[in-house]
Design an enzyme around this catalytic site. Structure first.
Site, PDB file in Angstrom:
ATOM      1  N   HIS A  33       0.813  -1.222   0.000  1.00  0.00           N
ATOM      2  CA  HIS A  33       0.000   0.000   0.000  1.00  0.00           C
ATOM      3  C   HIS A  33       0.851   1.279   0.000  1.00  0.00           C
ATOM      4  O   HIS A  33       0.692   2.183   0.808  1.00  0.00           O
ATOM      5  CB  HIS A  33      -1.105   0.011   1.058  1.00  0.00           C
ATOM      6  CG  HIS A  33      -0.681  -0.185   2.501  1.00  0.00           C
ATOM      7  ND1 HIS A  33       0.355   0.496   3.092  1.00  0.00           N
ATOM      8  CD2 HIS A  33      -1.198  -0.968   3.480  1.00  0.00           C
ATOM      9  CE1 HIS A  33       0.456   0.142   4.362  1.00  0.00           C
ATOM     10  NE2 HIS A  33      -0.471  -0.749   4.618  1.00  0.00           N
TER      11      HIS A  33
ATOM     12  N   HIS B 131      -6.461  -8.572  14.397  1.00  0.00           N
ATOM     13  CA  HIS B 131      -6.357  -7.313  13.631  1.00  0.00           C
ATOM     14  C   HIS B 131      -7.087  -7.507  12.308  1.00  0.00           C
ATOM     15  O   HIS B 131      -6.913  -8.543  11.654  1.00  0.00           O
ATOM     16  CB  HIS B 131      -4.864  -7.028  13.408  1.00  0.00           C
ATOM     17  CG  HIS B 131      -4.551  -5.803  12.633  1.00  0.00           C
ATOM     18  ND1 HIS B 131      -5.355  -4.690  12.613  1.00  0.00           N
ATOM     19  CD2 HIS B 131      -3.492  -5.499  11.832  1.00  0.00           C
ATOM     20  CE1 HIS B 131      -4.792  -3.771  11.850  1.00  0.00           C
ATOM     21  NE2 HIS B 131      -3.674  -4.234  11.345  1.00  0.00           N
TER      22      HIS B 131
ATOM     23  N   GLU C 216      -6.881  -5.658   9.468  1.00  0.00           N
ATOM     24  CA  GLU C 216      -6.306  -5.239   8.181  1.00  0.00           C
ATOM     25  C   GLU C 216      -6.188  -6.486   7.305  1.00  0.00           C
ATOM     26  O   GLU C 216      -5.889  -7.591   7.791  1.00  0.00           O
ATOM     27  CB  GLU C 216      -4.955  -4.542   8.366  1.00  0.00           C
ATOM     28  CG  GLU C 216      -4.557  -3.787   7.108  1.00  0.00           C
ATOM     29  CD  GLU C 216      -3.449  -2.759   7.313  1.00  0.00           C
ATOM     30  OE1 GLU C 216      -2.884  -2.656   8.428  1.00  0.00           O
ATOM     31  OE2 GLU C 216      -3.145  -2.051   6.324  1.00  0.00           O
TER      32      GLU C 216
ATOM     33  N   ASP D 116      -4.280  -7.890   5.236  1.00  0.00           N
ATOM     34  CA  ASP D 116      -3.135  -8.796   5.110  1.00  0.00           C
ATOM     35  C   ASP D 116      -3.183  -9.899   6.172  1.00  0.00           C
ATOM     36  O   ASP D 116      -2.488 -10.917   6.052  1.00  0.00           O
ATOM     37  CB  ASP D 116      -1.790  -8.054   5.142  1.00  0.00           C
ATOM     38  CG  ASP D 116      -1.655  -7.069   6.276  1.00  0.00           C
ATOM     39  OD1 ASP D 116      -2.679  -6.575   6.779  1.00  0.00           O
ATOM     40  OD2 ASP D 116      -0.512  -6.767   6.665  1.00  0.00           O
TER      41      ASP D 116
ATOM     42  N   HIS E 252      -1.870  -0.883  15.483  1.00  0.00           N
ATOM     43  CA  HIS E 252      -1.905   0.445  14.915  1.00  0.00           C
ATOM     44  C   HIS E 252      -3.254   0.827  14.341  1.00  0.00           C
ATOM     45  O   HIS E 252      -3.398   1.905  13.745  1.00  0.00           O
ATOM     46  CB  HIS E 252      -0.813   0.590  13.856  1.00  0.00           C
ATOM     47  CG  HIS E 252      -1.073  -0.221  12.599  1.00  0.00           C
ATOM     48  ND1 HIS E 252      -1.163   0.357  11.365  1.00  0.00           N
ATOM     49  CD2 HIS E 252      -1.291  -1.535  12.404  1.00  0.00           C
ATOM     50  CE1 HIS E 252      -1.404  -0.571  10.456  1.00  0.00           C
ATOM     51  NE2 HIS E 252      -1.477  -1.719  11.062  1.00  0.00           N
TER      52      HIS E 252
ATOM     53  N   ASP F  31       0.726  -6.823  14.303  1.00  0.00           N
ATOM     54  CA  ASP F  31       1.757  -6.064  13.576  1.00  0.00           C
ATOM     55  C   ASP F  31       2.931  -5.621  14.474  1.00  0.00           C
ATOM     56  O   ASP F  31       4.053  -5.448  13.997  1.00  0.00           O
ATOM     57  CB  ASP F  31       1.141  -4.807  12.943  1.00  0.00           C
ATOM     58  CG  ASP F  31       0.406  -5.110  11.652  1.00  0.00           C
ATOM     59  OD1 ASP F  31       0.853  -5.981  10.897  1.00  0.00           O
ATOM     60  OD2 ASP F  31      -0.621  -4.460  11.393  1.00  0.00           O
TER      61      ASP F  31
ATOM     62  N   TYR G  79      10.126  -0.583   9.664  1.00  0.00           N
ATOM     63  CA  TYR G  79       8.717  -0.853   9.976  1.00  0.00           C
ATOM     64  C   TYR G  79       8.181   0.187  10.970  1.00  0.00           C
ATOM     65  O   TYR G  79       7.101   0.747  10.793  1.00  0.00           O
ATOM     66  CB  TYR G  79       8.626  -2.256  10.568  1.00  0.00           C
ATOM     67  CG  TYR G  79       7.249  -2.831  10.618  1.00  0.00           C
ATOM     68  CD1 TYR G  79       6.736  -3.564   9.556  1.00  0.00           C
ATOM     69  CD2 TYR G  79       6.452  -2.677  11.750  1.00  0.00           C
ATOM     70  CE1 TYR G  79       5.472  -4.109   9.613  1.00  0.00           C
ATOM     71  CE2 TYR G  79       5.190  -3.211  11.809  1.00  0.00           C
ATOM     72  CZ  TYR G  79       4.709  -3.934  10.732  1.00  0.00           C
ATOM     73  OH  TYR G  79       3.447  -4.478  10.788  1.00  0.00           O
TER      74      TYR G  79
ATOM     75  N   HIS H 297       4.273 -10.307  10.969  1.00  0.00           N
ATOM     76  CA  HIS H 297       5.183 -10.182   9.824  1.00  0.00           C
ATOM     77  C   HIS H 297       6.607 -10.497  10.283  1.00  0.00           C
ATOM     78  O   HIS H 297       7.023 -10.086  11.366  1.00  0.00           O
ATOM     79  CB  HIS H 297       5.208  -8.743   9.278  1.00  0.00           C
ATOM     80  CG  HIS H 297       3.919  -8.255   8.711  1.00  0.00           C
ATOM     81  ND1 HIS H 297       3.396  -8.707   7.533  1.00  0.00           N
ATOM     82  CD2 HIS H 297       3.053  -7.314   9.161  1.00  0.00           C
ATOM     83  CE1 HIS H 297       2.256  -8.074   7.278  1.00  0.00           C
ATOM     84  NE2 HIS H 297       2.023  -7.236   8.250  1.00  0.00           N
TER      85      HIS H 297
HETATM   86 FE1  FEO Z   1      -1.931  -3.607  10.010  1.00  0.00          FE
HETATM   87 FE2  FEO Z   1       0.093  -6.116   8.732  1.00  0.00          FE
HETATM   88  O1  FEO Z   1      -1.454  -5.060   8.956  1.00  0.00           O
END
Ligand code: FEO
Length: 401
Positions: free
Chosen positions: A24, A78, A80, A82, A145, A164, A192, A225
């Site tokens: 993104h 979370h 999001e 991903d 986040h 994250d 990051y 991640h």
């Molecule tokens: Fe906030 Fe890896 O997504």
């Protein structure tokens, strides 16, 4: 593809995305991973999913251990996409699963998917779910986040699954922190943090303090991640605390762009002055450098010098883009100034100074401007500007020692 054991009975069933380079808008030259975890306890539990493009990979890993239909507990840390992007596929097969998430997580899932047939239970900090031998304890981490964010702690294993937080965009085939070069790992953590977590330093400190107050013993941190911190989880906690407390190197990054090389020539004069003051500096030309790299390098150093030509009485567009990114990240504890060339009228330096002043930065005015092209006298002025700025950086940096 296999599931990989993280702790006894707990397996990584995620995906490695070797190829993603634009996350993104954030450049990820080393790719990333989408980590999620399957717990083979009395109630089989899946914590998070993967980006939907990789759902097949996740299911293949899960099938190494069990039939996905047998999943009884699902945890969405979370929303999001991903990490949450495959929940519809999971819940379609795991029909008897109860999904645990925060109130904002529930609302977000309802906006993304048709959840009418899902059993969703809202949890808060301190809530626990017994899944057999193991216990899941939830810790809300709003705005770390996203508003929905939470972490899941498994006390029997001293394992914190941190979504994250503490992650890195590293498409590593190995799972653990001790199996990758430490320099690469540290760089990925800073990258990051700078690009995603910079605005949340105060919240990060408060949340780490809250976790410490809860007295949770942690001997492993598994983010969503990158690699899992098994050898030295305290290392990444300390790195986060340092960054949240404004730690930076005593040095300067010059971030500039140029139209006909005049601002570029000025940057050389300024650089000479900084270096002769005995201070480390590096130079980044926008349009040749990914924005996320410029942001990371900004974050590393105490001082920022912005170089911009004037175009139509305002700063150059690539410089405006950089400062727009930076403003959104709400930087603090840095000192900055601006230099640049103009043909007639000017305005670029003034414009950039205004934006810097709108952030919580220490701004050195009035900056340094040159009409058309720097001559020998202008070079000398630029050199002195560099020396002066380095002295200001040194003085300002003492506040953080
Ligand atoms: Fe906030 Fe890896 O997504």
């Amino acid at each position: 593809m296999k599931a990989k054991q993280v702790k006894p009975g707990i397996y990584w069933v995620g995906a490695i995305d070797w190829n993603v380079r634009d996350f993104h808008g954030y450049v990820t030259p080393r790719g990333t991973t989408y980590n999620n975890f399957l717990i083979m306890d009395k109630k089989i539990t899946l914590i998070d999913t993967v980006k939907s493009d990789f759902a097949d990979v996740m299911f293949e890993r899960i099938r190494c251990l069990t039939n996905p239909e047998k999943i009884r507990v699902a945890v969405c840390n979370h929303i999001e996409m991903d990490h949450a992007g495959s929940w519809d596929q999971v819940m379609k097969v795991a029909k008897k699963a109860t999904l645990y998430t925060t109130e904002r997580g529930k609302q977000g899932l309802e906006r993304h998917f048709d959840t009418t047939s899902w059993d969703i239970q809202v949890v808060k900090t301190g809530d626990t779910v017994k899944i057999g031998e193991k216990t899941l304890m939830f810790i809300e981490t709003p705005m770390l986040h996203w508003p929905d964010s939470m972490m899941t702690y498994i006390p029997e294993d001293k394992l914190l699954i941190s979504q994250d937080a503490f992650g890195q965009h590293l498409a590593q085939a190995v799972l653990f922190d001790d199996l990758v070069p430490q320099e690469t790992l540290e760089d990925a953590v800073i990258d990051y943090y700078a690009n995603i977590l910079m605005p949340f330093g105060r919240l990060i400190k408060a949340k780490i303090a809250e976790i410490q107050k809860l007295g949770l013993e942690i001997d492993m941190i598994a983010p969503d991640h990158g690699v899992i911190w098994r050898k030295n989880p305290q290392k990444v906690i300390n790195m986060y605390l340092d960054m949240a407390n404004g730690k930076a190197r005593e040095g300067v990054v010059i971030v500039y762009d140029t139209m006909w090389h005049s601002t570029e020539k000025m940057s050389r004069a300024v650089l000479d002055g900084i270096l002769d003051e005995g201070m480390y500096a590096e130079v980044i030309k926008l349009r040749e450098t990914p924005m996320s790299v410029a942001i990371k390098q900004f974050w590393r150093y105490r001082g920022l010098l912005v170089g911009t030509p004037t175009l139509n009485n305002v700063m150059f567009p690539s410089v405006a883009e950089f400062l727009q990114h930076l403003r959104g990240l709400r930087p603090a504890n840095r000192i900055a100034s601006v230099f640049g060339s103009y043909g007639w009228g000017g305005g670029g330096v003034r414009d950039a100074l205004q934006v810097l002043k709108s952030m919580k930065l220490e701004v050195v005015e009035p900056g340094y401007e040159v009409n058309y092209r720097p001559n020998k006298e202008d070079y000398d002025k630029g050199y002195e500007f560099g020396r002066m700025f380095a002295q200001k950086v040194r003085e300002y940096h003492k506040k953080f020692e």
